[in-house]
Write an enzyme that holds these catalytic residues in place. Structure first.
Site, PDB file in Angstrom:
ATOM      1  CD  GLU A 186     -31.201  26.706   8.695  1.00  0.00           C
ATOM      2  OE1 GLU A 186     -31.631  27.896   8.103  1.00  0.00           O
ATOM      3  OE2 GLU A 186     -31.049  26.624   9.867  1.00  0.00           O
TER       4      GLU A 186
ATOM      5  CG  HIS B  37     -31.784  26.624  14.353  1.00  0.00           C
ATOM      6  ND1 HIS B  37     -30.735  27.158  14.362  1.00  0.00           N
ATOM      7  CD2 HIS B  37     -32.361  27.506  12.972  1.00  0.00           C
ATOM      8  CE1 HIS B  37     -30.348  28.001  13.658  1.00  0.00           C
ATOM      9  NE2 HIS B  37     -31.293  28.178  12.717  1.00  0.00           N
TER      10      HIS B  37
HETATM   11  C1  PEP Z   1     -31.492  30.733  10.492  1.00  0.00           C
HETATM   12  O1  PEP Z   1     -32.204  31.490  11.439  1.00  0.00           O
HETATM   13  O2  PEP Z   1     -31.886  29.428  10.439  1.00  0.00           O
HETATM   14  C2  PEP Z   1     -30.569  31.392   9.416  1.00  0.00           C
HETATM   15  C3  PEP Z   1     -30.302  30.656   8.491  1.00  0.00           C
HETATM   16  O3  PEP Z   1     -30.057  32.401   9.729  1.00  0.00           O
HETATM   17  P1  PEP Z   1     -29.497  33.498   8.818  1.00  0.00           P
HETATM   18  O4  PEP Z   1     -30.586  33.735   7.514  1.00  0.00           O
HETATM   19  O5  PEP Z   1     -29.197  34.760   9.544  1.00  0.00           O
HETATM   20  O6  PEP Z   1     -28.374  33.158   8.374  1.00  0.00           O
END
Ligand code: PEP
Length: 227
Positions: free
Chosen positions: A150, A101
């Site tokens: 992400e 992450h």
């Molecule tokens: C995450 O925790 O990986 C994330 C994408 O958080 P959020 O949905 O709050 O943007």
């Protein structure tokens, strides 16, 4: 049809009471609406590591087909590594683990070599890795089945990537790295979840903030199960 993943990442949030409330609420909502087609979805909840045993018990008691994930794993096996939680410990309670992450890369200096070790540890105990990448150029170790795209600017900001661009990244990653599932994370909520999972190449979502609210999480399950 391939199952769509909904993987809730609680990050470093919730206490014991809030954790119990989350499961109670999900159970209540499920009793009010039992027409969910769970065959279409794989729902995973990733609490802080210390709550894994409690979450396993609450999950078993509430009788919902939820899977459990950890948010981190030690790169080392059991041994003299104070403060670490090893692969076999996690595998007692979870079947998934989030690795790489961006919050761990940034705040805990986790690099490609350490992350590759973590993937190896996860594979050794048959934990499914959910490997986070920040864009299509991020390195992905071998033997990762689920990749989470992400974009850092979309995490916790209320801003999402466009479904079209996320779909493009998903396609590019699948082409370059072969048979992976690709999920999208970055401000996913009950209103926008469908726009991502309806695309051709995105196999699910990784909501953070909106997974903390059991009502929102339930709505995401309902919306995704209808696809
Ligand atoms: C995450 O925790 O990986 C994330 C994408 O958080 P959020 O949905 O709050 O943007």
């Amino acid at each position: 049809m391939k199952k769509k993943y909904i993987i809730g990442n609680w990050k470093s949030n919730k206490d014991l009471e809030e954790t119990k409330y989350w499961f109670d609420t999900l159970k209540t909502r499920s009793l009010q609406n039992n027409i969910i087609n769970w065959d279409n979805i794989e729902v995973v909840v990733c609490p802080p590591i210390i709550f894994l045993p409690l979450v396993k018990k609450l999950r078993d008691d509430c009788d919902l087909p939820l899977k459990i994930g950890a948010q981190n794993i030690s790169p080392f096996k059991n041994g003299p590594y104070t403060g670490e939680v090893s692969d076999s410990m996690i595998a007692e309670f979870a079947s998934y683990v989030i690795i790489g992450h961006s919050e761990r890369r940034t705040n805990f200096s986790e690099d490609d070599s350490m992350l590759s070790e973590k993937v190896k540890r996860a594979n050794e105990v048959k934990l499914n890795s959910i490997y986070c990448i920040q864009d299509e150029n991020t390195f992905i170790p071998e033997d990762v089945e689920i990749v989470a795209y992400e974009p850092v600017w979309a995490i916790g900001t209320g801003k999402t990537d466009t479904p079209d661009n996320a779909d493009r990244v998903a396609q590019a990653v699948k082409k370059r790295w072969g048979g992976k599932s690709l999920i999208y994370g970055g401000s996913v909520d009950p209103d926008n979840i469908k726009s991502f999972i309806q695309t051709n190449n995105i196999d699910g979502v990784l909501p953070g903030g909106s997974s903390l609210d059991p009502n929102k999480f339930w709505e995401m399950i309902v919306n995704a199960a209808k696809i």
